[in-house]
Scaffold this active site. Structure first.
Site, PDB file in Angstrom:
ATOM      1  N   ASP A 186      21.308 -16.875  29.014  1.00 28.76           N
ATOM      2  CA  ASP A 186      22.001 -18.009  28.424  1.00 28.76           C
ATOM      3  C   ASP A 186      20.949 -18.765  27.606  1.00 28.76           C
ATOM      4  OD1 ASP A 186      24.009 -19.995  27.984  1.00 28.76           O
ATOM      5  OD2 ASP A 186      23.115 -21.203  29.572  1.00 28.76           O
ATOM      6  N   LEU A 187      21.378 -19.673  26.755  1.00 28.79           N
ATOM      7  CA  LEU A 187      20.432 -20.390  25.898  1.00 28.79           C
ATOM      8  C   LEU A 187      20.068 -21.764  26.460  1.00 28.79           C
ATOM      9  CD1 LEU A 187      18.874 -20.488  23.172  1.00 28.79           C
ATOM     10  CD2 LEU A 187      20.928 -21.538  22.188  1.00 28.79           C
ATOM     11  N   ASP A 188      21.044 -22.653  26.457  1.00 30.32           N
ATOM     12  CA  ASP A 188      20.798 -24.045  26.841  1.00 30.32           C
ATOM     13  C   ASP A 188      20.434 -24.160  28.316  1.00 30.32           C
ATOM     14  OD1 ASP A 188      21.525 -24.655  24.258  1.00 30.32           O
ATOM     15  OD2 ASP A 188      23.593 -25.140  24.771  1.00 30.32           O
TER      16      ASP A 188
ATOM     17  N   ASN B 103      25.168 -22.331  17.567  1.00 33.32           N
ATOM     18  CA  ASN B 103      23.916 -22.632  16.870  1.00 33.32           C
ATOM     19  C   ASN B 103      22.746 -21.835  17.444  1.00 33.32           C
ATOM     20  OD1 ASN B 103      25.176 -24.865  15.343  1.00 33.32           O
ATOM     21  ND2 ASN B 103      25.291 -25.838  17.343  1.00 33.32           N
TER      22      ASN B 103
ATOM     23  N   GLU C 106      21.397 -17.744  34.152  1.00 32.18           N
ATOM     24  CA  GLU C 106      22.354 -18.809  33.843  1.00 32.18           C
ATOM     25  C   GLU C 106      21.977 -20.113  34.539  1.00 32.18           C
ATOM     26  OE1 GLU C 106      24.856 -20.152  32.482  1.00 32.18           O
ATOM     27  OE2 GLU C 106      25.741 -18.603  31.219  1.00 32.18           O
ATOM     28  N   ASP C 107      22.365 -21.235  33.917  1.00 27.89           N
ATOM     29  CA  ASP C 107      22.120 -22.535  34.554  1.00 27.89           C
ATOM     30  C   ASP C 107      23.411 -23.309  34.776  1.00 27.89           C
ATOM     31  OD1 ASP C 107      22.685 -23.267  31.868  1.00 27.89           O
ATOM     32  OD2 ASP C 107      21.512 -25.111  32.102  1.00 27.89           O
TER      33      ASP C 107
ATOM     34  N   THR D 163      17.917 -27.457  25.227  1.00 27.24           N
ATOM     35  CA  THR D 163      18.789 -28.082  24.239  1.00 27.24           C
ATOM     36  C   THR D 163      19.911 -28.852  24.921  1.00 27.24           C
ATOM     37  OG1 THR D 163      19.937 -25.968  24.075  1.00 27.24           O
ATOM     38  CG2 THR D 163      18.342 -26.472  22.354  1.00 27.24           C
TER      39      THR D 163
ATOM     40  N   LYS E 205      33.228 -19.075  28.735  1.00 22.39           N
ATOM     41  CA  LYS E 205      32.918 -18.924  30.150  1.00 22.39           C
ATOM     42  C   LYS E 205      33.774 -19.932  30.936  1.00 22.39           C
ATOM     43  CE  LYS E 205      28.095 -18.098  28.809  1.00 22.39           C
ATOM     44  NZ  LYS E 205      26.723 -18.646  28.834  1.00 22.39           N
TER      45      LYS E 205
ATOM     46  N   SER F  87      25.592 -16.657  24.953  1.00 19.96           N
ATOM     47  CA  SER F  87      25.713 -18.114  24.936  1.00 19.96           C
ATOM     48  C   SER F  87      26.977 -18.567  24.228  1.00 19.96           C
ATOM     49  CB  SER F  87      24.493 -18.719  24.228  1.00 19.96           C
ATOM     50  OG  SER F  87      24.666 -20.099  23.996  1.00 19.96           O
ATOM     51  N   ALA F  88      27.533 -19.684  24.700  1.00 13.50           N
ATOM     52  CA  ALA F  88      28.699 -20.276  24.045  1.00 13.50           C
ATOM     53  C   ALA F  88      28.312 -21.010  22.770  1.00 13.50           C
ATOM     54  CB  ALA F  88      29.392 -21.249  25.003  1.00 13.50           C
ATOM     55  N   SER F  89      27.017 -21.249  22.583  1.00 15.75           N
ATOM     56  CA  SER F  89      26.548 -22.014  21.429  1.00 15.75           C
ATOM     57  C   SER F  89      26.814 -21.286  20.117  1.00 15.75           C
ATOM     58  CB  SER F  89      25.046 -22.279  21.556  1.00 15.75           C
ATOM     59  OG  SER F  89      24.550 -22.887  20.383  1.00 15.75           O
TER      60      SER F  89
ATOM     61  N   LYS G 117      28.113 -27.602  30.726  1.00 15.65           N
ATOM     62  CA  LYS G 117      27.167 -26.508  30.537  1.00 15.65           C
ATOM     63  C   LYS G 117      27.892 -25.163  30.498  1.00 15.65           C
ATOM     64  CE  LYS G 117      23.120 -28.804  32.508  1.00 15.65           C
ATOM     65  NZ  LYS G 117      22.092 -28.789  33.570  1.00 15.65           N
ATOM     66  N   GLY G 118      27.639 -24.406  29.442  1.00 15.90           N
ATOM     67  CA  GLY G 118      28.249 -23.089  29.307  1.00 15.90           C
ATOM     68  C   GLY G 118      29.680 -23.107  28.827  1.00 15.90           C
ATOM     69  N   VAL G 119      30.189 -24.282  28.458  1.00 15.97           N
ATOM     70  CA  VAL G 119      31.588 -24.436  28.055  1.00 15.97           C
ATOM     71  C   VAL G 119      31.665 -24.633  26.542  1.00 15.97           C
ATOM     72  CG1 VAL G 119      33.687 -25.805  28.407  1.00 15.97           C
ATOM     73  CG2 VAL G 119      32.107 -25.431  30.305  1.00 15.97           C
TER      74      VAL G 119
ATOM     75  N   ARG H   1      32.667 -25.887  22.740  1.00 17.64           N
ATOM     76  CA  ARG H   1      32.696 -27.236  22.174  1.00 17.64           C
ATOM     77  C   ARG H   1      34.083 -27.875  22.276  1.00 17.64           C
ATOM     78  NH1 ARG H   1      31.312 -26.978  16.231  1.00 17.64           N
ATOM     79  NH2 ARG H   1      29.578 -25.809  17.115  1.00 17.64           N
TER      80      ARG H   1
END
Length: 216
Positions: free
Chosen positions: A8-10, A118, A169-170, A16, A145, A114-116, A44-46, A48
């Site tokens: 995952d990213l964030d 960006n 994952e976080d 971020t 997710k 990632s859901a991002s 987190k992970g959701v 936008r």
């Protein structure tokens, strides 16, 4: 046998999440309430727009039209992009680049899940994009997710079976998604925040390839 590690990213690769929180918090004030860090955990992970739905509920504005929700969500994203425009390699979380290098040396594939929307500019700005064999982000998936789509697409794109993958994952939603995909999961965080994670670490740097191979 371990063949793919999906990050995952964030909150896993870079923090971020703090920039997302600041952008949502500013939006919360505009909607008439104070958005807290505790409430931010559920984001987190959701996606936008799913986050925007939660914001409307918290603000008592459930009747807000979809078009207005999309406009405000885009406004939030503009604020977030402004906050991260100067992000650099030194903002990578502990041990991330070391593990990425070790995975490459061991011939183990690496993907982002990632859901991002960006993700690519962040990987580019932090100078780690070259470590990734696949990048599956919010621009490539239709389901957020805890749906496992993002992780399943990463494995499929690289021709790897789900049970040959580990996910870092976080977020509760992300861990649930990985488990639904039949993948091993490592949670980055605390038992309090991630009650569904079997393996927990404070950061990526606390893990080793030897340990990862043991749990797949």
């Amino acid at each position: 046998m371990l063949k793919l590690v999906i990050f995952d990213l964030d909150g896993v690769i870079v923090d971020t999440a703090k920039y997302h929180y600041l952008a949502w918090r500013e939006l919360g004030f505009e909607l008439g309430f104070e958005f807290t860090e505790k409430q931010n955990e559920a984001f987190k992970g959701v996606s936008r727009l799913a986050c925007m739905d939660i914001m409307c509920t918290l603000a008592g504005k459930e009747d807000m039209p979809t078009s207005e929700r999309e406009r405000i969500a885009n406004q939030k994203n503009d604020k977030y992009l402004e906050l991260i425009k100067n992000i650099k390699n030194d903002e990578l979380l502990d041990g991330v680049e070391r593990l990425l290098k070790d995975l490459k040396s061991a011939g183990i594939k690496v993907a982002l899940g990632s859901a991002s929307k960006n993700a690519l500019p962040i990987l580019e700005k932090t100078n780690i994009l070259h470590y990734f064999d696949a990048v599956i982000d919010g621009n490539k998936v239709k389901k957020a997710k805890p749906d496992p789509e993002v992780f399943e697409l990463a494995a499929k794109e690289l021709g790897i079976l789900n049970n040959e993958c580990i996910v870092f994952e976080d977020a509760v939603a992300g861990i649930e998604a990985a488990l639904k995909a039949g993948m091993a999961v490592i949670g980055i965080g605390t038992q309090e925040n991630l009650p569904n994670a079997k393996h927990l670490f404070n950061n990526v740097g606390e893990t080793t390839i030897e340990f990862l191979k043991m749990i797949v």
